[in-house]
Design a protein around this motif. Structure first.
Motif, short mmCIF file in Angstrom:
data_model
loop_
_atom_site.label_atom_id
_atom_site.label_comp_id
_atom_site.label_asym_id
_atom_site.label_seq_id
_atom_site.Cartn_x
_atom_site.Cartn_y
_atom_site.Cartn_z
N GLU A 64 -3.90 2.68 0.69
CA GLU A 64 -4.48 2.87 -0.64
C GLU A 64 -3.40 2.93 -1.71
OE1 GLU A 64 -6.70 6.43 0.06
OE2 GLU A 64 -8.58 5.35 0.43
N HIS A 65 -2.28 3.57 -1.38
CA HIS A 65 -1.15 3.66 -2.33
C HIS A 65 -0.59 2.28 -2.62
CE1 HIS A 65 2.66 4.98 -4.11
NE2 HIS A 65 3.24 4.12 -3.30
N ILE A 66 -0.43 1.48 -1.58
CA ILE A 66 0.13 0.12 -1.75
C ILE A 66 -0.80 -0.72 -2.62
CG2 ILE A 66 0.66 -2.03 -0.55
CD1 ILE A 66 1.67 -0.32 1.80
N VAL A 67 -2.10 -0.66 -2.32
CA VAL A 67 -3.07 -1.45 -3.09
C VAL A 67 -3.07 -0.99 -4.55
CG1 VAL A 67 -5.50 -1.97 -3.38
CG2 VAL A 67 -4.50 -1.97 -1.09
N ALA A 68 -3.06 0.33 -4.77
CA ALA A 68 -3.10 0.87 -6.12
C ALA A 68 -1.86 0.52 -6.92
CB ALA A 68 -3.29 2.39 -6.08
N SER A 69 -0.74 0.33 -6.23
CA SER A 69 0.52 0.02 -6.92
C SER A 69 0.50 -1.36 -7.55
CB SER A 69 1.70 0.13 -5.94
OG SER A 69 1.71 -0.96 -5.02
N GLY A 70 -0.38 -2.23 -7.05
CA GLY A 70 -0.46 -3.59 -7.56
C GLY A 70 0.69 -4.48 -7.14
N SER A 71 1.44 -4.05 -6.13
CA SER A 71 2.61 -4.82 -5.69
C SER A 71 2.24 -6.09 -4.94
CB SER A 71 3.49 -3.95 -4.79
OG SER A 71 2.81 -3.61 -3.59
N GLY A 72 1.03 -6.11 -4.40
CA GLY A 72 0.62 -7.27 -3.62
C GLY A 72 1.25 -7.30 -2.24
#
Length: 231
Positions: A64-72
Motif C-alpha cells: 500500500e505504501h509503494i502504491v501510494a508513493s506513486g513511484s510505479g
C-alpha cells in the motif's frame, strides 16, 4: 536490475539473494516491514519482492505504501498464502505478480525479468545499440555478431548502460543499480569492472568516460567516429 527482497525467514532471503546474484540481479534483504520502508526511502529499486506475513508493517502495508508513493515500483508478492482469495486480495492491493511458496528460483527470475520488461515497455526485450546486442533473458551479449563472454557483474553494468541508450550514467548510479547495499561506496569496483568490460568488448572502444560525470555507450564508435576514452 536491483530488487528489494522482503522476507523474514533469513535462510530463504539469503538463498534468494544468492540465487539472483548468479543471474546478475542485485538484491537487498529486509527481514521486517520497518527495514523495508527504510530501504525503500534511500535506495532506487526496479522491483519489490514482498512476503505478506512479516514483522512490523506487513507486506500488505508495504505494498500500500509503494502504491501510494506513486513511484510505479512493480511488486511481486512471494508468499505461502495460495488460496484464490489471497491472490485476489494481493492483486487488489497493487501487486503486479504473485508467486506462491514453494517455488523454483528459475521461475522467480523469469517473472522478475518479465516485470522489468513490462516496466520499461518502450524498450524491446532484446536491446541493440552501436552494434551491440544484449539479451537480458538469455544473458547473452553480441558485438557486431560476435559473442562476448561476460562475468555476471560485467553484464549487470553493461545492461544499465545499454538501457540508458547513450545517456550518461554516473559511477554512483552504476554502484546503486548493479551492486547491493553491502558494497563500500568508496570502492573502485565500478572503475575496475568498466575497465575489464571494455577489454571484453574489444575495439573500437564502446564505453566512453565523461570526465567528472560518468560513463555511456559511445554510439560514435559504431559510425566510424572516435572510440571511447579510458578512465
Amino acid at each position: 536490475m536491483r530488487v528489494l527482497v522482503v522476507e523474514d525467514e533469513l535462510y530463504m532471503a539469503e538463498a534468494i539473494r544468492d540465487g539472483l546474484r548468479l543471474e546478475a540481479i542485485a538484491a537487498d534483504i529486509a527481514g521486517d516491514g520497518h527495514t523495508a520502508l527504510e530501504l525503500l526511502s534511500v535506495n532506487a529499486y526496479d522491483i519489490a519482492v514482498l512476503d505478506r506475513d512479516i514483522p512490523g508493517p506487513s507486506g500488505d502495508e508495504i505494498a500500500e505504501h509503494i502504491v501510494a508513493s506513486g513511484s510505479g515500483l512493480p511488486i511481486l508478492m512471494l508468499t505461502a498464502a495460495d488460496r484464490l482469495d489471497d491472490k485476489t486480495s494481493g492483486f487488489e492491493l497493487g501487486a503486479d505478480d504473485y508467486l506462491t511458496k514453494p517455488f523454483d528460483l528459475r521461475e522467480l527470475v523469469l517473472r522478475l525479468r518479465a516485470l522489468d520488461r513490462r516496466r520499461a515497455h518502450s524498450r524491446p526485450p532484446v536491446r541493440e545499440i552501436a552494434g551491440l546486442r544484449l539479451d537480458p533473458f538469455r544473458r547473452e551479449v553480441y558485438r557486431d555478431g560476435r559473442y562476448v563472454a561476460l562475468t555476471r557483474k560485467q553484464f549487470a553494468v553493461l545492461e544499465v548502460l545499454v538501457a540508458a541508450e547513450g545517456g550518461v550514467i554516473s559511477a554512483e548510479e552504476l554502484l546503486e543499480r548493479a551492486w547491493d547495499e553491502n558494497t563500500d561506496p568508496f570502492t573502485n569496483a565500478v572503475r575496475i569492472t568498466v575497465s575489464a568490460l571494455r577489454k571484453r568488448l574489444g575495439e573500437p572502444g564502446l564505453i566512453a568516460t565523461v570526465p567528472g560525470v560518468g560513463y555511456c555507450i559511445d554510439t560514435r564508435s559504431a559510425a566510424g567516429g572516435r572510440g571511447a576514452e579510458g578512465g
